[in-house]
Design a protein around this motif. Structure first.
Motif, PDB file in Angstrom:
ATOM      1  N   ASP A  55      -0.775  -6.268   7.424  1.00 44.65           N
ATOM      2  CA  ASP A  55      -0.551  -5.158   8.346  1.00 44.65           C
ATOM      3  C   ASP A  55       0.336  -5.691   9.472  1.00 44.65           C
ATOM      4  OD1 ASP A  55      -0.663  -3.315  10.418  1.00 44.65           O
ATOM      5  OD2 ASP A  55      -2.761  -2.800  10.075  1.00 44.65           O
ATOM      6  N   TRP A  56       1.629  -5.372   9.427  1.00 41.64           N
ATOM      7  CA  TRP A  56       2.575  -5.982  10.364  1.00 41.64           C
ATOM      8  C   TRP A  56       2.320  -5.555  11.806  1.00 41.64           C
ATOM      9  CZ3 TRP A  56       5.027 -10.106   8.930  1.00 41.64           C
ATOM     10  CH2 TRP A  56       5.328 -10.298   7.588  1.00 41.64           C
ATOM     11  N   THR A  57       1.865  -4.332  12.020  1.00 43.01           N
ATOM     12  CA  THR A  57       1.570  -3.894  13.390  1.00 43.01           C
ATOM     13  C   THR A  57       0.442  -4.724  13.981  1.00 43.01           C
ATOM     14  OG1 THR A  57       2.251  -1.637  12.862  1.00 43.01           O
ATOM     15  CG2 THR A  57       0.874  -1.941  14.818  1.00 43.01           C
ATOM     16  N   ALA A  58      -0.645  -4.897  13.218  1.00 41.18           N
ATOM     17  CA  ALA A  58      -1.770  -5.708  13.679  1.00 41.18           C
ATOM     18  C   ALA A  58      -1.366  -7.175  13.828  1.00 41.18           C
ATOM     19  CB  ALA A  58      -2.938  -5.571  12.713  1.00 41.18           C
ATOM     20  N   GLN A  84       0.267  -8.575   1.354  1.00 39.78           N
ATOM     21  CA  GLN A  84       0.794  -7.398   2.053  1.00 39.78           C
ATOM     22  C   GLN A  84       0.091  -7.173   3.394  1.00 39.78           C
ATOM     23  OE1 GLN A  84       0.659  -4.079  -0.664  1.00 39.78           O
ATOM     24  NE2 GLN A  84       1.758  -5.175  -2.258  1.00 39.78           N
ATOM     25  N   ALA A 112      -5.670 -10.257   5.924  1.00 39.51           N
ATOM     26  CA  ALA A 112      -5.230  -9.162   5.055  1.00 39.51           C
ATOM     27  C   ALA A 112      -6.165  -8.972   3.868  1.00 39.51           C
ATOM     28  CB  ALA A 112      -3.810  -9.433   4.572  1.00 39.51           C
TER      29      ALA A 112
END
Length: 401
Positions: free
Chosen positions: A167-170, A165, A245
């Motif tokens: 952190d898509w923004t990072a 999972q 992650a």
């Protein structure tokens, strides 16, 4: 490009070659230590690899020669030819003999993660498996095996990435906004250096000459390239992101790929551990095939023996490399001095081969397939980076000595 005629081929071998245990370790440490911040370096590496490998493939497809043969034919001055031969033998042949030990060790670690115990005989079994596949002398079989391993790596590493999972923004910030956090410069260089490697130029040119029939197949060769190389880059990005992650900012210390597999269990469950073990096995076995294959192509070409898979000079070259690698992996030897020597040779070889490719792809014999102005501008930019990488690699090794 007509996608109805698309097929994976030599570029998939290149992807299989640069995703090895060394890449898994480097990418894992990059993610654990710096999070997503260095993903841009891999994106750049994919672009640089596309530029260089397209020239290597075009040289092989149009001239029907590997890079080793092209060097032998085009470099007329004996002193320069001997210098080129010495560099190729030092970086590709000797270097890959040592790196083969790491490839077999990495594949063994993947198997051990799956069976839950260590086994000292695994490197020997995997070395024999690699030798049997190469001994077949069947290019189509080798290509299919390596494409299968690339697909296996893709599923394993990308699935592991999704399980933790991210952190898509990072993730997207690190991918598109370059930054060099304090203490990360050597890691940036390592990430680029594990993707843009000189022996893949020999592997791609020679395998393209065998796979494709001539200039009319250039669209297919390029289609193979623009799918396979980004796929290899995506695998590296997935490994960095998985480690980021799971471990960035945590009190977990990773020292190698085996640690990544074991440490994922409390973070993402047993499934992620299995996937990482499968990915590490596929990465090690694929590199255990491509490193000896590239070395045999390079040495046979530059010495004028030709690149026939069933010829004895070709077979003796890869047999020697697999044999040395199996001994190193089975004995647990860490030949640091030889590795440092190989790194120096590789650091010198990459910019020289990039410059030679640039020169060769501007020759009249390529006709309408010579480099265009945009291709030359892009290639010069990559050559400048290759020179910087080479100097840094040589400097680091000399400092160690």
């Amino acid at each position: 490009m007509n996608w109805r005629n698309f097929q994976l081929g030599p570029a998939a071998l290149v992807a299989a070659a640069f995703i090895g245990p060394g890449t898994v370790v480097t990418a894992s440490l990059a993610g654990a230590n710096f999070g997503y911040a260095l993903l841009w370096a891999l994106a750049f590496s994919v672009i640089a690899t596309l530029i260089l490998q397209e020239m290597a493939a075009r040289l092989g497809v149009v001239t029907r020669q590997g890079l080793g043969e092209a060097i032998r034919e085009q470099i007329q001055r004996p002193a320069l030819r001997w210098a080129a031969m010495a560099l190729v033998i030092s970086a590709v042949v000797i270097g890959n003999s040592v790196y083969q030990g790491g490839n077999l060790s990495g594949a063994s670690l993947g198997v051990e993660a799956l069976i839950g115990s260590s086994a000292s005989w695994l490197p020997l079994i995997l070395g024999v498996l690699a030798a049997v596949l190469l001994w077949s002398g069947n290019y189509r079989l080798l290509e299919r095996v390596l494409i299968g391993l690339v697909m296996l790596m893709s599923v394993a590493f990308i699935a592991s990435f999704l399980l933790v999972q991210p952190d898509w923004t990072a993730f997207f910030r690190g991918l598109f906004i370059p930054s060099i956090p304090t203490g990360s410069l050597l890691t940036v260089i390592a990430l680029i250096g594990t993707t843009v490697v000189p022996y893949n130029l020999f592997l791609h040119a020679a395998s393209s000459a065998q796979k494709w029939r001539g200039a009319e197949d250039l669209p297919r060769a390029r289609g193979d390239l623009v799918v396979s190389i980004p796929l290899g880059g995506l695998i590296s990005i997935a490994i960095v992101s998985t480690a980021a992650a799971a471990f960035f900012g945590q009190a977990v210390q990773l020292e190698g790929a085996a640690d990544l597999s074991a440490s994922l269990r409390p973070v993402a469950g047993e499934g992620a551990t299995w996937l990482m073990g499968i990915g590490l096995f596929a990465a090690g076995l694929s590199s255990s095939l491509t490193a000896p294959l590239a070395s045999a192509y390079a040495l046979s070409g530059i010495l004028g023996y030709g690149g026939q898979l069933k010829s004895w000079p070709f077979r003796l070259t890869w047999l020697a490399i697999i044999g040395i690698g199996t001994l190193i992996a089975s004995a647990g030897i860490r030949p640091v001095e030889v590795i440092m020597f190989a790194q120096v040779a590789n650091g010198l070889l990459l910019p020289i081969m990039a410059l030679f490719l640039l020169w060769a792809c501007n020759q009249q014999r390529l006709g309408e397939h010579r480099n265009s102005l945009p291709q030359n501008v892009a290639a010069v930019a990559v050559v400048v980076v290759a020179i910087g990488l080479g100097l840094r690699s040589v400097g680091a090794a000399l400092q160690w000595w």
